[in-house]
Design an enzyme around this catalytic site. Structure first.
Site, PDB file in Angstrom:
ATOM      1  N   ASN A   1      14.780 -10.572 -23.078  1.00 48.48           N
ATOM      2  CA  ASN A   1      15.787 -11.087 -23.592  1.00 48.48           C
ATOM      3  C   ASN A   1      16.309 -12.207 -22.929  1.00 48.48           C
ATOM      4  O   ASN A   1      17.603 -12.429 -22.354  1.00 48.48           O
ATOM      5  CB  ASN A   1      17.171 -10.092 -23.767  1.00 48.48           C
ATOM      6  CG  ASN A   1      16.786  -8.903 -24.388  1.00 48.48           C
ATOM      7  OD1 ASN A   1      16.879  -8.863 -25.738  1.00 48.48           O
ATOM      8  ND2 ASN A   1      16.417  -7.915 -23.705  1.00 48.48           N
ATOM      9  N   PRO A   2      15.491 -13.268 -22.712  1.00 46.23           N
ATOM     10  CA  PRO A   2      15.952 -14.636 -21.928  1.00 46.23           C
ATOM     11  C   PRO A   2      16.911 -15.332 -22.338  1.00 46.23           C
ATOM     12  O   PRO A   2      17.449 -16.190 -21.622  1.00 46.23           O
ATOM     13  CB  PRO A   2      14.392 -15.214 -21.780  1.00 46.23           C
ATOM     14  CG  PRO A   2      13.878 -14.839 -22.992  1.00 46.23           C
ATOM     15  CD  PRO A   2      14.077 -13.534 -23.210  1.00 46.23           C
ATOM     16  N   LYS A   3      17.399 -15.167 -23.661  1.00 42.62           N
ATOM     17  CA  LYS A   3      18.338 -16.050 -24.062  1.00 42.62           C
ATOM     18  C   LYS A   3      19.785 -15.234 -24.546  1.00 42.62           C
ATOM     19  O   LYS A   3      20.247 -15.599 -25.474  1.00 42.62           O
ATOM     20  CB  LYS A   3      17.945 -17.015 -25.288  1.00 42.62           C
ATOM     21  CG  LYS A   3      16.883 -17.988 -24.960  1.00 42.62           C
ATOM     22  CD  LYS A   3      16.676 -18.956 -25.997  1.00 42.62           C
ATOM     23  CE  LYS A   3      15.345 -19.855 -25.637  1.00 42.62           C
ATOM     24  NZ  LYS A   3      15.083 -20.729 -26.717  1.00 42.62           N
ATOM     25  N   ASN A   4      19.825 -14.184 -23.983  1.00 44.91           N
ATOM     26  CA  ASN A   4      20.980 -13.223 -24.041  1.00 44.91           C
ATOM     27  C   ASN A   4      22.070 -13.506 -23.265  1.00 44.91           C
ATOM     28  O   ASN A   4      22.143 -13.707 -22.261  1.00 44.91           O
ATOM     29  CB  ASN A   4      20.395 -11.561 -23.799  1.00 44.91           C
ATOM     30  CG  ASN A   4      21.502 -10.693 -24.197  1.00 44.91           C
ATOM     31  OD1 ASN A   4      22.731 -10.855 -23.668  1.00 44.91           O
ATOM     32  ND2 ASN A   4      21.335  -9.543 -24.737  1.00 44.91           N
TER      33      ASN A   4
END
Length: 394
Positions: free
Chosen positions: A155-158
């Site tokens: 979830n790198p853009k959470n």
């Protein structure tokens, strides 16, 4: 500056100063009843006639039923304990974007930290007011940063995960104490962000977090190292506009004040070298015009600024000459709109009638031949230049 060289970062000492703790085994929905024998799960209330009930998994339903019960415990203050910390981990694995769970997790860490430092029972309820500044145990912080990193991998853009990292580190980075720990902890965090950017070099959340870390500590060595780090990314992908943006941030040390004349020339030379490698790359040209425009609008010496514009113009003409030789011998190379646009901007900066007329001619060519997809913009620019030229005649 574009030569290949080792850009390795100094080895972090955070493992010594922020020692992690061994995490407890993760909870599963199947064993929640044995871990919370004194709590009655609270089902989600969708009302008597739900219009579109969400088809949660059985595991999700059980976990969040217990979470609602934990939040309602202690007369609505919530139970802050080791077991509820493990419960939030389960709930976040099922839904990493649940802001309420992340907030509750930070409350738990705050209470556990207070209990550890004061010797109180770690299952005690709120010992400090909700509004009091958090005081986190460094071992708990290190452990939870690891937990957030594991969730962040997929979830790198959470946004919630990135905010959680910042919220845990803010008391350390912005506090007056912990000086010996700040820099190593910052290096650990920057190393983590670098790994994320290695997977996606244009992750806005990662860049924003990285800027916050560097700007908050505001250490001269970190600013210098950031220039080297960004350079390594530009070498890897010269068209990475995010890296060029970060270079602006690092060269200005996060400030909105113009560069010194010395630093401005350094940045202009850097951009020109990048443009010479690939004149069709818009990023170094826009960076160059940004630096020149900033100098022109500053309160510095006008002659010195015009000298810098003349210096860059000569280099641009050389890049243009080299490109024309390549186009003569290499098929498929068309007109270079990025170079022409930068050329027009520099001519406008010179301000004299002849330069403005040449800029107007270039802009007209951009509108009608070289960059027709933006013809409306260039036509507007041409009208503005003609207006300025008309005023010069008066």
């Amino acid at each position: 500056p574009y030569s290949r060289r080792n850009q390795s970062q100094p080895r972090s000492r955070a493992s010594v100063t922020m020692a992690s703790i061994k995490p407890l085994p993760p909870l599963e929905a199947s064993n929640l009843a044995s871990v919370f024998p004194d709590i009655s799960p609270i089902p989600q209330s969708d009302g008597p006639y739900p219009v579109c009930a969400i088809a949660y998994s059985d595991e999700f339903v059980v976990a969040y039923n217990y979470l609602r019960a934990a939040l309602s415990a202690k007369n609505g203050q919530g139970e802050c304990s080791e077991r509820t910390l493990r419960l939030t981990a389960l709930c976040l694995r099922l839904n990493p974007a649940n802001y309420t769970v992340w907030h509750f997790r930070r409350r738990i860490i705050k209470e556990l930290s207070t209990a550890r430092t004061s010797g109180k029972d770690k299952d005690s309820s709120t010992a400090e007011s909700e509004s009091s500044p958090p005081r986190y145990c460094s071992a708990l912080v290190a452990s939870d940063l690891g937990f957030a990193a594991r969730l962040g991998g997929s979830n790198p853009k959470n946004y919630q995960i990135w905010y959680h990292r910042r919220a845990l580190l803010e008391p350390l980075f912005e506090g007056s104490d912990g000086g010996a720990v700040k820099e190593p902890a910052a290096r650990d965090e920057l190393s983590y962000v670098a790994r994320v950017l290695n997977e996606d070099a244009k992750n806005y959340h990662a860049w924003s977090h990285r800027q916050w870390v560097i700007q908050t500590l505001n250490h001269p060595l970190l600013w210098a190292e950031e220039l080297a780090f960004v350079h390594s990314l530009v070498e890897r992908d010269p068209r990475n506009n995010s890296a060029w943006n970060q270079r602006w941030f690092a060269s200005h040390c996060g400030l909105h004040t113009p560069l010194s004349a010395k630093d401005a020339k350094r940045e202009c030379e850097y951009a020109l070298e990048g443009a010479a490698l690939d004149p069709y790359n818009e990023s170094p040209w826009r960076y160059l015009i940004g630096v020149l425009g900033e100098q022109l609008n500053s309160t510095g010496e006008e002659d010195e600024t015009q000298g810098l514009v003349d210096f860059c113009m000569k280099r641009l003409v050389q890049v243009q000459h080299d490109l024309e030789k390549r186009r003569a011998s290499q098929l498929g190379l068309g007109a270079c709109a990025s170079l022409a646009a930068a050329h027009a901007d520099m001519l406008e900066m010179k301000g004299d009638k002849a330069s403005m007329e040449e800029a107007s001619t270039l802009v007209h060519l951009l509108a009608t031949e070289h960059d027709t997809i933006r013809r409306k913009y260039w036509s507007k620019k041409e009208r503005e230049l003609m207006s300025k030229i008309g005023k010069l005649k008066l």
